[in-house]
Motif scaffolding. Structure first.
Motif, PDB file in Angstrom:
ATOM      1  N   PHE A 134       0.877  -1.344  -0.242  1.00 23.75           N
ATOM      2  CA  PHE A 134      -0.026  -0.191  -0.093  1.00 23.75           C
ATOM      3  C   PHE A 134       0.519   1.196  -0.149  1.00 23.75           C
ATOM      4  CE2 PHE A 134      -3.146  -3.107   1.586  1.00 23.75           C
ATOM      5  CZ  PHE A 134      -4.281  -2.785   1.005  1.00 23.75           C
ATOM      6  N   ILE A 135       2.384   0.893   0.374  1.00 21.60           N
ATOM      7  CA  ILE A 135       3.587   2.217   0.343  1.00 21.60           C
ATOM      8  C   ILE A 135       3.155   2.240  -1.245  1.00 21.60           C
ATOM      9  CG2 ILE A 135       5.585   3.209   1.647  1.00 21.60           C
ATOM     10  CD1 ILE A 135       4.866   1.823   3.550  1.00 21.60           C
ATOM     11  N   GLY A 136       3.690   1.483  -1.370  1.00 25.02           N
ATOM     12  CA  GLY A 136       4.226   1.430  -3.457  1.00 25.02           C
ATOM     13  C   GLY A 136       2.693   2.214  -3.539  1.00 25.02           C
ATOM     14  N   LEU A 137       1.520   2.114  -4.200  1.00 16.16           N
ATOM     15  CA  LEU A 137       0.459   2.833  -4.379  1.00 16.16           C
ATOM     16  C   LEU A 137       0.186   4.177  -3.947  1.00 16.16           C
ATOM     17  CD1 LEU A 137      -3.023   2.303  -5.350  1.00 16.16           C
ATOM     18  CD2 LEU A 137      -3.264   2.173  -3.740  1.00 16.16           C
ATOM     19  N   GLY A 138       0.779   4.204  -2.450  1.00 16.81           N
ATOM     20  CA  GLY A 138       0.693   5.985  -2.155  1.00 16.81           C
ATOM     21  C   GLY A 138       1.862   6.699  -2.744  1.00 16.81           C
ATOM     22  N   LEU A 139       2.997   5.961  -2.868  1.00 17.82           N
ATOM     23  CA  LEU A 139       3.758   6.388  -3.728  1.00 17.82           C
ATOM     24  C   LEU A 139       3.664   6.509  -5.405  1.00 17.82           C
ATOM     25  CD1 LEU A 139       7.012   4.825  -1.931  1.00 17.82           C
ATOM     26  CD2 LEU A 139       5.691   6.929  -1.513  1.00 17.82           C
ATOM     27  N   ARG A 140       3.485   5.714  -6.479  1.00 14.97           N
ATOM     28  CA  ARG A 140       2.853   5.962  -7.089  1.00 14.97           C
ATOM     29  C   ARG A 140       1.378   7.565  -7.762  1.00 14.97           C
ATOM     30  NH1 ARG A 140       2.695   2.489 -11.704  1.00 14.97           N
ATOM     31  NH2 ARG A 140       1.974   4.701 -13.757  1.00 14.97           N
ATOM     32  N   ARG A 141       0.516   7.467  -6.590  1.00 14.24           N
ATOM     33  CA  ARG A 141       0.009   8.481  -7.031  1.00 14.24           C
ATOM     34  C   ARG A 141       0.270   9.657  -6.758  1.00 14.24           C
ATOM     35  NH1 ARG A 141      -4.906   6.064  -7.056  1.00 14.24           N
ATOM     36  NH2 ARG A 141      -6.488   8.409  -6.042  1.00 14.24           N
ATOM     37  N   ALA A 142       0.605   9.652  -5.488  1.00 14.14           N
ATOM     38  CA  ALA A 142       1.703  10.697  -5.124  1.00 14.14           C
ATOM     39  C   ALA A 142       2.933  11.593  -5.957  1.00 14.14           C
ATOM     40  CB  ALA A 142       2.793  10.725  -4.185  1.00 14.14           C
ATOM     41  N   GLY A 143       3.195  10.795  -7.361  1.00 13.75           N
ATOM     42  CA  GLY A 143       4.054  10.873  -8.763  1.00 13.75           C
ATOM     43  C   GLY A 143       5.984  10.507  -7.752  1.00 13.75           C
ATOM     44  N   TRP A 144       5.747   9.902  -6.797  1.00  9.62           N
ATOM     45  CA  TRP A 144       7.529   9.706  -6.254  1.00  9.62           C
ATOM     46  C   TRP A 144       8.065   8.601  -7.134  1.00  9.62           C
ATOM     47  CZ3 TRP A 144       7.412  10.771  -0.182  1.00  9.62           C
ATOM     48  CH2 TRP A 144       6.652  12.303  -0.365  1.00  9.62           C
ATOM     49  N   ILE A 145       7.623   7.716  -7.647  1.00  8.63           N
ATOM     50  CA  ILE A 145       7.425   6.922  -8.066  1.00  8.63           C
ATOM     51  C   ILE A 145       7.084   6.383  -9.706  1.00  8.63           C
ATOM     52  CG2 ILE A 145       8.773   5.217  -6.195  1.00  8.63           C
ATOM     53  CD1 ILE A 145       6.539   3.129  -6.655  1.00  8.63           C
ATOM     54  N   ASP A 146       7.609   6.187 -10.155  1.00  9.24           N
ATOM     55  CA  ASP A 146       6.747   6.027 -11.880  1.00  9.24           C
ATOM     56  C   ASP A 146       7.336   4.873 -12.640  1.00  9.24           C
ATOM     57  OD1 ASP A 146       9.923   6.190 -12.978  1.00  9.24           O
ATOM     58  OD2 ASP A 146       9.632   8.306 -13.347  1.00  9.24           O
ATOM     59  N   ALA A 147       6.149   4.864 -13.716  1.00 14.62           N
ATOM     60  CA  ALA A 147       6.443   3.711 -14.264  1.00 14.62           C
ATOM     61  C   ALA A 147       8.160   2.744 -14.502  1.00 14.62           C
ATOM     62  CB  ALA A 147       5.997   3.662 -16.053  1.00 14.62           C
ATOM     63  N   ALA A 148       9.106   3.579 -15.403  1.00 12.12           N
ATOM     64  CA  ALA A 148      10.357   3.454 -15.511  1.00 12.12           C
ATOM     65  C   ALA A 148      10.896   3.768 -14.212  1.00 12.12           C
ATOM     66  CB  ALA A 148      10.855   4.812 -16.299  1.00 12.12           C
ATOM     67  N   PHE A 149      10.743   3.851 -13.067  1.00 16.43           N
ATOM     68  CA  PHE A 149      11.295   2.973 -11.987  1.00 16.43           C
ATOM     69  C   PHE A 149      10.663   1.484 -11.426  1.00 16.43           C
ATOM     70  CE2 PHE A 149      10.594   1.789  -7.186  1.00 16.43           C
ATOM     71  CZ  PHE A 149      12.249   2.618  -6.428  1.00 16.43           C
ATOM     72  N   ILE A 150       9.581   1.003 -11.413  1.00 21.89           N
ATOM     73  CA  ILE A 150       8.938  -0.315 -11.300  1.00 21.89           C
ATOM     74  C   ILE A 150       9.285  -1.049 -12.575  1.00 21.89           C
ATOM     75  CG2 ILE A 150       7.059  -1.316 -11.452  1.00 21.89           C
ATOM     76  CD1 ILE A 150       5.202   1.717 -10.625  1.00 21.89           C
ATOM     77  N   ASN A 151       9.464  -0.819 -13.642  1.00 22.08           N
ATOM     78  CA  ASN A 151       9.635  -1.868 -14.496  1.00 22.08           C
ATOM     79  C   ASN A 151      11.412  -2.107 -14.202  1.00 22.08           C
ATOM     80  OD1 ASN A 151       7.847  -1.632 -16.491  1.00 22.08           O
ATOM     81  ND2 ASN A 151       8.343   0.024 -17.647  1.00 22.08           N
ATOM     82  N   THR A 152      12.279  -1.355 -13.824  1.00 19.47           N
ATOM     83  CA  THR A 152      13.536  -0.513 -13.460  1.00 19.47           C
ATOM     84  C   THR A 152      13.959  -1.760 -12.577  1.00 19.47           C
ATOM     85  OG1 THR A 152      14.425   1.329 -14.512  1.00 19.47           O
ATOM     86  CG2 THR A 152      15.750  -0.128 -13.124  1.00 19.47           C
ATOM     87  N   ALA A 153      13.067  -1.557 -10.797  1.00 20.35           N
ATOM     88  CA  ALA A 153      13.545  -2.289 -10.227  1.00 20.35           C
ATOM     89  C   ALA A 153      12.957  -3.724 -10.723  1.00 20.35           C
ATOM     90  CB  ALA A 153      12.658  -1.828  -8.794  1.00 20.35           C
ATOM     91  N   SER A 154      11.776  -3.930 -10.983  1.00 22.30           N
ATOM     92  CA  SER A 154      11.317  -5.127 -10.935  1.00 22.30           C
ATOM     93  C   SER A 154      12.026  -6.478 -11.689  1.00 22.30           C
ATOM     94  CB  SER A 154       9.614  -5.507 -12.376  1.00 22.30           C
ATOM     95  OG  SER A 154       9.242  -4.139 -10.923  1.00 22.30           O
ATOM     96  N   ALA A 155      13.032  -5.164 -13.335  1.00 24.76           N
ATOM     97  CA  ALA A 155      14.031  -6.573 -13.526  1.00 24.76           C
ATOM     98  C   ALA A 155      15.078  -6.823 -12.058  1.00 24.76           C
ATOM     99  CB  ALA A 155      13.836  -5.282 -14.433  1.00 24.76           C
ATOM    100  N   LEU A 156      15.555  -6.061 -11.365  1.00 26.27           N
ATOM    101  CA  LEU A 156      16.606  -5.888 -10.920  1.00 26.27           C
ATOM    102  C   LEU A 156      16.588  -6.943  -9.900  1.00 26.27           C
ATOM    103  CD1 LEU A 156      19.777  -5.360  -9.739  1.00 26.27           C
ATOM    104  CD2 LEU A 156      17.957  -3.328  -7.991  1.00 26.27           C
ATOM    105  N   VAL A 157      14.826  -6.875  -9.540  1.00 30.31           N
ATOM    106  CA  VAL A 157      14.431  -8.008  -8.458  1.00 30.31           C
ATOM    107  C   VAL A 157      14.696  -9.683  -8.652  1.00 30.31           C
ATOM    108  CG1 VAL A 157      13.091  -8.801  -7.393  1.00 30.31           C
ATOM    109  CG2 VAL A 157      13.367  -6.808  -6.818  1.00 30.31           C
TER     110      VAL A 157
END
Length: 315
Positions: free
Chosen positions: A22-45
Protein backbone atom coordinates in the motif's frame (compact mmCIF):
# COMPACT_ATOMS: atom_id res chain seq x y z
CA UNK A 1 -1.74 -16.84 24.56
CA UNK A 2 -5.42 -15.86 24.34
CA UNK A 3 -7.27 -15.35 21.05
CA UNK A 4 -6.90 -11.56 21.12
CA UNK A 5 -3.14 -11.74 21.64
CA UNK A 6 -2.86 -14.43 18.97
CA UNK A 7 -4.80 -12.30 16.48
CA UNK A 8 -2.59 -9.25 17.04
CA UNK A 9 0.50 -11.42 16.78
CA UNK A 10 -0.79 -12.65 13.42
CA UNK A 11 -1.30 -9.04 12.29
CA UNK A 12 2.29 -8.27 13.25
CA UNK A 13 3.37 -11.00 10.83
CA UNK A 14 1.22 -10.06 7.83
CA UNK A 15 0.77 -6.29 8.07
CA UNK A 16 4.41 -5.33 7.35
CA UNK A 17 4.21 -7.15 4.00
CA UNK A 18 0.93 -5.61 2.90
CA UNK A 19 1.84 -2.20 4.32
CA UNK A 20 4.73 -2.08 1.83
CA UNK A 21 2.30 -2.86 -1.00
CA UNK A 22 0.00 0.00 0.00
CA UNK A 23 2.98 2.33 0.47
CA UNK A 24 3.93 1.51 -3.12
CA UNK A 25 0.39 2.38 -4.23
CA UNK A 26 0.60 5.69 -2.36
CA UNK A 27 4.03 6.57 -3.76
CA UNK A 28 2.83 5.93 -7.31
CA UNK A 29 -0.27 8.08 -6.83
CA UNK A 30 1.89 10.83 -5.31
CA UNK A 31 4.21 10.69 -8.30
CA UNK A 32 7.29 9.76 -6.25
CA UNK A 33 7.78 6.56 -8.26
CA UNK A 34 6.82 6.05 -11.89
CA UNK A 35 6.61 3.30 -14.52
CA UNK A 36 10.30 3.60 -15.37
CA UNK A 37 11.28 3.07 -11.72
CA UNK A 38 8.90 0.11 -11.38
CA UNK A 39 10.20 -1.55 -14.56
CA UNK A 40 13.84 -1.10 -13.55
CA UNK A 41 13.31 -2.18 -9.94
CA UNK A 42 11.23 -5.20 -10.97
CA UNK A 43 13.95 -6.33 -13.39
CA UNK A 44 16.60 -5.90 -10.69
CA UNK A 45 14.59 -7.99 -8.24
CA UNK A 46 13.78 -10.75 -10.72
CA UNK A 47 17.24 -11.04 -12.28
CA UNK A 48 19.52 -10.34 -9.33
CA UNK A 49 18.37 -9.63 -5.78
CA UNK A 50 15.70 -12.35 -5.45
CA UNK A 51 17.95 -15.10 -6.89
CA UNK A 52 20.66 -13.95 -4.46
CA UNK A 53 18.19 -14.16 -1.56
CA UNK A 54 17.06 -17.64 -2.60
CA UNK A 55 20.65 -18.84 -3.11
CA UNK A 56 21.85 -17.62 0.29
CA UNK A 57 18.79 -18.91 2.14
CA UNK A 58 19.30 -22.42 0.71
CA UNK A 59 23.09 -22.42 1.22
CA UNK A 60 22.66 -21.44 4.86
CA UNK A 61 19.77 -23.84 5.48
CA UNK A 62 19.56 -27.28 7.00
CA UNK A 63 18.63 -29.14 3.82
CA UNK A 64 17.38 -32.16 5.72
CA UNK A 65 14.45 -30.05 6.93
CA UNK A 66 14.21 -27.59 4.00
CA UNK A 67 14.30 -30.14 1.16
CA UNK A 68 11.13 -32.18 1.51
CA UNK A 69 10.11 -34.38 -1.46
CA UNK A 70 6.71 -35.06 0.09
CA UNK A 71 6.02 -31.33 0.34
CA UNK A 72 7.08 -30.78 -3.28
CA UNK A 73 4.98 -33.70 -4.46
CA UNK A 74 1.86 -32.60 -2.63
CA UNK A 75 2.24 -29.03 -3.87
CA UNK A 76 2.43 -30.19 -7.50
CA UNK A 77 -0.59 -32.48 -7.11
CA UNK A 78 -2.64 -29.80 -5.32
CA UNK A 79 -1.66 -27.20 -7.94
CA UNK A 80 -2.87 -29.48 -10.72
CA UNK A 81 -6.08 -30.16 -8.79
CA UNK A 82 -6.66 -26.42 -8.25
CA UNK A 83 -6.05 -25.79 -11.94
CA UNK A 84 -8.54 -28.46 -13.03
CA UNK A 85 -11.19 -27.31 -10.53
CA UNK A 86 -10.89 -23.69 -11.68
CA UNK A 87 -11.11 -24.82 -15.30
CA UNK A 88 -14.21 -26.91 -14.68
CA UNK A 89 -15.89 -23.99 -12.90
CA UNK A 90 -14.95 -21.65 -15.76
CA UNK A 91 -16.51 -24.00 -18.32
CA UNK A 92 -19.76 -23.74 -16.41
CA UNK A 93 -19.84 -20.07 -15.40
CA UNK A 94 -17.48 -18.02 -17.63
CA UNK A 95 -17.79 -16.92 -21.25
CA UNK A 96 -15.56 -19.00 -23.53
CA UNK A 97 -13.29 -16.12 -24.58
CA UNK A 98 -12.45 -15.31 -20.94
CA UNK A 99 -12.03 -18.83 -19.59
CA UNK A 100 -8.28 -19.03 -20.05
CA UNK A 101 -7.73 -15.68 -18.30
CA UNK A 102 -10.08 -16.68 -15.48
CA UNK A 103 -8.38 -20.03 -14.85
CA UNK A 104 -4.87 -18.59 -14.83
CA UNK A 105 -5.93 -15.79 -12.50
CA UNK A 106 -7.63 -18.27 -10.18
CA UNK A 107 -4.70 -20.65 -9.65
CA UNK A 108 -1.42 -18.80 -10.37
CA UNK A 109 -0.08 -17.15 -7.21
CA UNK A 110 2.66 -14.61 -6.58
CA UNK A 111 4.71 -17.06 -4.51
CA UNK A 112 8.09 -15.62 -5.48
CA UNK A 113 7.43 -12.26 -3.81
CA UNK A 114 4.39 -12.22 -1.53
CA UNK A 115 4.49 -15.90 -0.58
CA UNK A 116 8.21 -15.82 0.14
CA UNK A 117 7.98 -12.53 2.07
CA UNK A 118 5.21 -13.91 4.28
CA UNK A 119 7.10 -17.19 4.76
CA UNK A 120 10.19 -15.27 5.85
CA UNK A 121 8.16 -13.14 8.30
CA UNK A 122 6.38 -16.14 9.76
CA UNK A 123 9.03 -18.88 9.73
CA UNK A 124 12.36 -17.07 9.35
CA UNK A 125 15.22 -19.01 7.77
CA UNK A 126 13.11 -22.14 7.29
CA UNK A 127 10.49 -20.15 5.38
CA UNK A 128 13.11 -18.69 3.05
CA UNK A 129 15.01 -21.91 2.39
CA UNK A 130 12.05 -24.31 2.07
CA UNK A 131 10.11 -21.65 0.17
CA UNK A 132 13.05 -21.09 -2.17
CA UNK A 133 13.22 -24.79 -3.03
CA UNK A 134 9.44 -24.90 -3.49
CA UNK A 135 9.71 -22.02 -5.98
CA UNK A 136 11.36 -24.36 -8.48
CA UNK A 137 8.22 -26.51 -8.63
CA UNK A 138 6.04 -23.39 -8.65
CA UNK A 139 7.75 -21.80 -11.66
CA UNK A 140 7.64 -24.93 -13.80
CA UNK A 141 4.05 -25.91 -13.02
CA UNK A 142 2.56 -22.41 -13.22
CA UNK A 143 4.15 -21.59 -16.58
CA UNK A 144 3.26 -24.90 -18.21
CA UNK A 145 -0.36 -25.00 -17.01
CA UNK A 146 -0.95 -21.32 -17.84
CA UNK A 147 0.15 -21.80 -21.42
CA UNK A 148 -2.09 -24.86 -21.80
CA UNK A 149 -5.27 -23.10 -20.69
CA UNK A 150 -4.59 -19.76 -22.40
CA UNK A 151 -3.79 -21.27 -25.80
CA UNK A 152 -6.88 -23.48 -25.57
CA UNK A 153 -9.14 -20.41 -25.69
CA UNK A 154 -7.11 -18.09 -27.93
CA UNK A 155 -7.88 -18.80 -31.62
CA UNK A 156 -4.78 -19.18 -33.76
CA UNK A 157 -2.42 -19.34 -30.79
CA UNK A 158 -0.26 -22.39 -30.21
CA UNK A 159 2.12 -23.17 -27.40
CA UNK A 160 5.80 -23.13 -28.34
CA UNK A 161 6.97 -25.68 -25.80
CA UNK A 162 10.62 -25.42 -26.82
CA UNK A 163 10.55 -21.70 -26.07
CA UNK A 164 8.72 -22.27 -22.79
CA UNK A 165 11.23 -24.90 -21.66
CA UNK A 166 14.07 -22.59 -22.66
CA UNK A 167 12.60 -19.74 -20.61
CA UNK A 168 12.09 -22.00 -17.58
CA UNK A 169 15.65 -23.29 -17.69
CA UNK A 170 16.97 -19.72 -17.97
CA UNK A 171 14.77 -18.44 -15.14
CA UNK A 172 17.07 -16.80 -12.57
CA UNK A 173 15.18 -18.36 -9.65
CA UNK A 174 15.50 -21.86 -11.10
CA UNK A 175 19.22 -21.26 -11.70
CA UNK A 176 19.64 -19.99 -8.13
CA UNK A 177 18.01 -23.11 -6.68
CA UNK A 178 20.05 -25.44 -8.92
CA UNK A 179 23.27 -23.64 -7.98
CA UNK A 180 22.53 -23.51 -4.26
CA UNK A 181 21.56 -27.13 -3.56
CA UNK A 182 24.96 -28.72 -4.43
CA UNK A 183 26.78 -25.98 -2.50
CA UNK A 184 24.58 -26.62 0.53
CA UNK A 185 25.02 -30.41 0.31
CA UNK A 186 28.80 -30.08 -0.03
CA UNK A 187 29.10 -28.19 3.24
CA UNK A 188 31.24 -25.47 1.64
CA UNK A 189 31.24 -22.29 3.72
CA UNK A 190 31.22 -18.99 1.86
CA UNK A 191 33.80 -16.37 2.92
CA UNK A 192 32.32 -13.93 5.44
CA UNK A 193 32.76 -10.90 3.17
CA UNK A 194 30.90 -12.60 0.31
CA UNK A 195 28.10 -13.72 2.61
CA UNK A 196 27.74 -10.27 4.18
CA UNK A 197 27.79 -8.48 0.81
CA UNK A 198 25.24 -10.94 -0.51
CA UNK A 199 22.98 -10.32 2.46
CA UNK A 200 23.17 -6.55 1.89
CA UNK A 201 22.23 -7.05 -1.76
CA UNK A 202 19.50 -9.61 -1.02
CA UNK A 203 17.93 -7.35 1.61
CA UNK A 204 16.81 -5.06 -1.21
CA UNK A 205 14.47 -7.73 -2.53
CA UNK A 206 11.34 -7.56 -0.41
CA UNK A 207 11.03 -3.75 -0.05
CA UNK A 208 11.61 -3.14 -3.76
CA UNK A 209 9.38 -5.99 -4.92
CA UNK A 210 6.47 -5.10 -2.65
CA UNK A 211 6.69 -1.40 -3.56
CA UNK A 212 6.55 -2.37 -7.24
CA UNK A 213 3.48 -4.54 -6.69
CA UNK A 214 1.74 -1.59 -5.02
CA UNK A 215 2.88 0.76 -7.77
CA UNK A 216 1.22 -1.36 -10.44
CA UNK A 217 -2.21 -1.53 -8.74
CA UNK A 218 -5.01 0.35 -10.47
CA UNK A 219 -8.04 1.12 -8.30
CA UNK A 220 -9.80 2.73 -11.27
CA UNK A 221 -9.56 -0.51 -13.24
CA UNK A 222 -11.06 -2.48 -10.37
CA UNK A 223 -14.06 -0.17 -10.13
CA UNK A 224 -14.86 -0.62 -13.81
CA UNK A 225 -14.72 -4.42 -14.00
CA UNK A 226 -17.31 -7.17 -13.88
CA UNK A 227 -18.26 -10.05 -11.66
CA UNK A 228 -15.82 -12.36 -13.51
CA UNK A 229 -12.79 -10.71 -11.91
CA UNK A 230 -14.40 -10.91 -8.47
CA UNK A 231 -15.32 -14.56 -8.98
CA UNK A 232 -11.75 -15.45 -9.97
CA UNK A 233 -10.43 -13.49 -6.98
CA UNK A 234 -12.66 -15.35 -4.51
CA UNK A 235 -11.60 -18.64 -6.08
CA UNK A 236 -7.92 -17.66 -5.78
CA UNK A 237 -7.95 -16.15 -2.29
CA UNK A 238 -10.54 -18.25 -0.45
CA UNK A 239 -11.82 -21.42 -2.12
CA UNK A 240 -8.63 -23.00 -3.48
CA UNK A 241 -6.37 -22.16 -0.49
CA UNK A 242 -8.96 -23.62 1.89
CA UNK A 243 -9.29 -26.83 -0.11
CA UNK A 244 -5.54 -27.27 -0.71
CA UNK A 245 -4.58 -26.54 2.89
CA UNK A 246 -7.29 -28.84 4.28
CA UNK A 247 -6.04 -31.56 1.94
CA UNK A 248 -2.48 -31.02 3.19
CA UNK A 249 -3.64 -31.31 6.80
CA UNK A 250 -5.54 -34.52 6.02
CA UNK A 251 -2.42 -35.84 4.28
CA UNK A 252 -0.48 -35.44 7.52
CA UNK A 253 1.36 -32.16 7.07
CA UNK A 254 1.54 -29.93 10.11
CA UNK A 255 3.38 -27.03 11.70
CA UNK A 256 5.67 -24.99 9.47
CA UNK A 257 5.13 -27.23 6.44
CA UNK A 258 1.36 -26.73 6.58
CA UNK A 259 1.73 -22.99 7.12
CA UNK A 260 4.20 -22.64 4.24
CA UNK A 261 1.85 -24.39 1.84
CA UNK A 262 -1.05 -22.21 2.94
CA UNK A 263 1.00 -19.06 2.29
CA UNK A 264 1.96 -20.23 -1.18
CA UNK A 265 -1.57 -21.30 -2.10
CA UNK A 266 -3.05 -18.09 -0.62
CA UNK A 267 -0.68 -15.71 -2.41
CA UNK A 268 -2.45 -13.19 -4.68
CA UNK A 269 -2.40 -13.71 -8.43
CA UNK A 270 1.03 -13.19 -9.98
CA UNK A 271 1.63 -10.12 -12.13
CA UNK A 272 3.25 -12.46 -14.67
CA UNK A 273 -0.24 -13.71 -15.51
CA UNK A 274 -1.08 -10.29 -16.99
CA UNK A 275 2.10 -10.34 -19.10
CA UNK A 276 1.31 -13.78 -20.51
CA UNK A 277 -2.32 -12.87 -21.31
CA UNK A 278 -1.24 -9.70 -23.10
CA UNK A 279 1.38 -11.57 -25.12
CA UNK A 280 -1.25 -14.08 -26.30
CA UNK A 281 -3.83 -11.42 -27.15
CA UNK A 282 -6.34 -12.27 -24.41
CA UNK A 283 -8.47 -10.05 -22.19
CA UNK A 284 -5.61 -8.22 -20.49
CA UNK A 285 -7.95 -5.85 -18.61
CA UNK A 286 -9.59 -8.81 -16.88
CA UNK A 287 -6.16 -10.23 -16.07
CA UNK A 288 -5.00 -6.92 -14.57
CA UNK A 289 -8.15 -6.60 -12.49
CA UNK A 290 -7.74 -10.09 -11.05
CA UNK A 291 -4.16 -9.25 -10.05
CA UNK A 292 -5.28 -6.02 -8.39
CA UNK A 293 -8.31 -7.49 -6.60
CA UNK A 294 -6.45 -10.50 -5.22
CA UNK A 295 -3.61 -8.28 -4.00
CA UNK A 296 -6.06 -6.07 -2.11
CA UNK A 297 -7.98 -9.05 -0.73
CA UNK A 298 -4.80 -10.79 0.42
CA UNK A 299 -4.32 -8.52 3.42
CA UNK A 300 -7.62 -9.85 4.78
CA UNK A 301 -7.69 -13.46 3.60
CA UNK A 302 -4.06 -14.31 4.40
CA UNK A 303 -4.27 -12.77 7.87
CA UNK A 304 -7.52 -14.64 8.56
CA UNK A 305 -6.07 -17.90 7.23
CA UNK A 306 -2.94 -17.72 9.37
CA UNK A 307 -5.02 -16.89 12.42
CA UNK A 308 -7.32 -19.87 11.82
CA UNK A 309 -4.33 -22.21 11.32
CA UNK A 310 -2.74 -21.02 14.54
CA UNK A 311 -5.94 -21.42 16.53
CA UNK A 312 -6.91 -24.83 15.11
CA UNK A 313 -3.65 -26.70 14.39
CA UNK A 314 -0.90 -24.46 15.74
CA UNK A 315 0.76 -23.97 12.34
Amino acid sequence: MNLTSLFFHTLETTLPVFAMVFIGLGLRRAGWIDAAFINTASALVFKATLPTLVFLSIVQADLESAFNPALLGYYLVATLGSFLLAWQWARWRVAREDRGVYVQGAFRGNCGIVGLALAANLYGDYGLSAGGILLGAVIISYNALSVVVLTTYQPGKQANWRSILHDILRNPLILAVLAAIPVAWSGVTLPNWIETSGQYFASLTMPLALLCIGGTLSLHAIRSDSRVAFSASVMKMAVLPALATTGAWLAGFEGQELGLMFLFFASPTAAASFVMVKALGGNDRLAANIVALTTLLASITVTAGIFILRVTVGA
